[in-house]
Design an enzyme around this catalytic site. Structure first.
Site, PDB file in Angstrom:
ATOM      1  N   ASN A  10     -18.294  38.889  34.930  1.00  0.00           N
ATOM      2  CA  ASN A  10     -18.187  37.434  34.966  1.00  0.00           C
ATOM      3  C   ASN A  10     -19.552  36.857  35.354  1.00  0.00           C
ATOM      4  O   ASN A  10     -20.080  37.160  36.436  1.00  0.00           O
ATOM      5  CB  ASN A  10     -17.101  37.048  35.985  1.00  0.00           C
ATOM      6  CG  ASN A  10     -16.909  35.547  36.063  1.00  0.00           C
ATOM      7  OD1 ASN A  10     -17.869  34.793  36.055  1.00  0.00           O
ATOM      8  ND2 ASN A  10     -15.669  35.116  36.153  1.00  0.00           N
ATOM      9  N   ARG A  21     -30.290  23.497  40.564  1.00  0.00           N
ATOM     10  CA  ARG A  21     -31.563  22.820  40.381  1.00  0.00           C
ATOM     11  C   ARG A  21     -31.651  21.993  39.099  1.00  0.00           C
ATOM     12  O   ARG A  21     -32.634  21.301  38.874  1.00  0.00           O
ATOM     13  CB  ARG A  21     -32.686  23.873  40.314  1.00  0.00           C
ATOM     14  CG  ARG A  21     -33.259  24.290  41.632  1.00  0.00           C
ATOM     15  CD  ARG A  21     -34.057  23.131  42.216  1.00  0.00           C
ATOM     16  NE  ARG A  21     -34.459  23.420  43.567  1.00  0.00           N
ATOM     17  CZ  ARG A  21     -35.651  23.941  43.893  1.00  0.00           C
ATOM     18  NH1 ARG A  21     -36.532  24.242  42.973  1.00  0.00           N
ATOM     19  NH2 ARG A  21     -35.956  24.150  45.151  1.00  0.00           N
ATOM     20  N   HIS A  46     -15.962  31.208  32.649  1.00  0.00           N
ATOM     21  CA  HIS A  46     -14.926  30.216  32.944  1.00  0.00           C
ATOM     22  C   HIS A  46     -15.525  28.829  32.720  1.00  0.00           C
ATOM     23  O   HIS A  46     -16.422  28.409  33.447  1.00  0.00           O
ATOM     24  CB  HIS A  46     -14.482  30.395  34.407  1.00  0.00           C
ATOM     25  CG  HIS A  46     -13.333  29.531  34.808  1.00  0.00           C
ATOM     26  ND1 HIS A  46     -12.757  29.603  36.052  1.00  0.00           N
ATOM     27  CD2 HIS A  46     -12.648  28.568  34.150  1.00  0.00           C
ATOM     28  CE1 HIS A  46     -11.765  28.735  36.137  1.00  0.00           C
ATOM     29  NE2 HIS A  46     -11.681  28.086  34.997  1.00  0.00           N
ATOM     30  N   ARG A  52     -18.733  22.997  36.618  1.00  0.00           N
ATOM     31  CA  ARG A  52     -19.611  23.256  37.766  1.00  0.00           C
ATOM     32  C   ARG A  52     -20.519  24.465  37.538  1.00  0.00           C
ATOM     33  O   ARG A  52     -21.544  24.596  38.172  1.00  0.00           O
ATOM     34  CB  ARG A  52     -18.795  23.450  39.038  1.00  0.00           C
ATOM     35  CG  ARG A  52     -18.000  24.728  39.062  1.00  0.00           C
ATOM     36  CD  ARG A  52     -17.303  24.911  40.377  1.00  0.00           C
ATOM     37  NE  ARG A  52     -16.206  23.999  40.555  1.00  0.00           N
ATOM     38  CZ  ARG A  52     -15.201  24.217  41.415  1.00  0.00           C
ATOM     39  NH1 ARG A  52     -15.210  25.296  42.174  1.00  0.00           N
ATOM     40  NH2 ARG A  52     -14.207  23.379  41.528  1.00  0.00           N
ATOM     41  N   GLY A 198     -12.585  38.935  43.665  1.00  0.00           N
ATOM     42  CA  GLY A 198     -12.994  39.415  44.988  1.00  0.00           C
ATOM     43  C   GLY A 198     -13.304  40.901  45.065  1.00  0.00           C
ATOM     44  O   GLY A 198     -13.410  41.450  46.168  1.00  0.00           O
ATOM     45  N   GLY A 219     -17.215  39.276  39.132  1.00  0.00           N
ATOM     46  CA  GLY A 219     -18.323  38.347  38.987  1.00  0.00           C
ATOM     47  C   GLY A 219     -19.125  38.109  40.241  1.00  0.00           C
ATOM     48  O   GLY A 219     -20.222  38.635  40.402  1.00  0.00           O
TER      49      GLY A 219
END
Ligand code: PXP
Length: 251
Positions: A10, A21, A46, A52, A198, A219
């Site tokens: 991921n 930035r 995703h 985001r 996780g 990820g």
């Protein structure tokens, strides 16, 4: 069923750092190209509703950068369904999404949201994507996933990872057993079980040793580790821990 376990990398958080930035660096498409060379079997991205991390223009750039199959994670919304059916990723994983959450907390309630998820599963499948449902390792959610006609379920390992962080392997033992039972149940119903969320170098082996699992999607930890060792080394180490778990199982 203890064949090689696929590793889906991921790369969302390469984009998180870029977006901190603005501008174009670091480029998730470059991570996609490196993932292939490092031995990952697939890419997971995703496209969140708030964009985001991964942004719309990243989708095509990532596809161009790497021959690896893409697993697009998406909320069950009309907007995402339109994007996914146009993009036609190899796999589309439906996940729950709340704007206020930091990451995907908890699995999709396919039992409670059956009616709204069913048409999206159908549309994605008609567009040629392999549909996966990101659910808790729970027999009811697995049974409804079968009814929905999704060929794949991804079992949420977030609780397992949290418990491991609090108290190590012993603390996570019951949740590991829940994952084992769920993976078996999925196979029994003809579904291909995947798992993720996780997972780290420390906690991955017991999950990788669940013979029924076909794929792990990892990820945040690997992108974080890449800061210290580089992405290829991080991917290769994870790959070798997963392979070792499978070898021990076969021995
Ligand atoms: N699988 C799914 C469905 C996810 O939503 C995520 C997080 O985006 C992952 C796997 C990977 O989780 P992590 O970044 O904690 O390794």
């Amino acid at each position: 069923m203890s064949d090689a376990l696929r590793l889906g990398l991921n790369i969302d958080h390469v984009a998180t750092i870029r977006n901190a930035r603005g501008g174009a660096h670091p480029d998730p498409a470059r991570a996609a190209a490196m993932a292939y060379e490092a031995g990952a079997d697939g890419l997971t991205i995703h496209l969140r509703e708030d964009r985001r991390h991964i942004r719309d223009r990243d989708l095509e750039a990532i596809r161009l950068a790497s021959p690896l199959p893409i697993n697009l994670e998406m909320a069950a919304t009309e907007e995402m369904c339109a994007i996914a059916t146009a993009f036609k990723p190899h796999a589309a994983c439906i996940v729950p999404e709340k704007r206020e959450e930091r990451t995907t907390e908890g699995g999709l309630d396919v039992a409670g949201q059956h009616n709204s998820i069913a048409p999206i599963v159908r549309e994605l499948a008609e567009a040629g994507s392999r549909v996966s449902l990101f659910i808790e390792p729970d027999p009811v959610q697995i049974a409804v996933s079968e009814v929905l006609g999704a060929p794949v379920v991804e079992l949420h390992t977030g609780k397992y990872a949290e418990l491991w962080l609090e108290g190590g392997e012993a603390a996570a033992a019951d949740e590991l057993e829940r994952l084992r039972v769920a993976a078996k149940e999925a196979r029994k119903r003809g579904l291909e079980p995947h798992a993720g969320h996780g997972l780290t170098f420390d906690n991955v082996k017991p999950v990788a040793a669940i013979a029924e699992l076909a794929e792990l999607n990892i990820g945040h930890f690997l992108i974080g580790e890449a800061i210290f060792t580089g992405l290829p080394a991080a991917v290769q180490r994870m790959r070798s821990l997963m392979d070792a778990a499978r070898k021990e199982l076969a021995a």
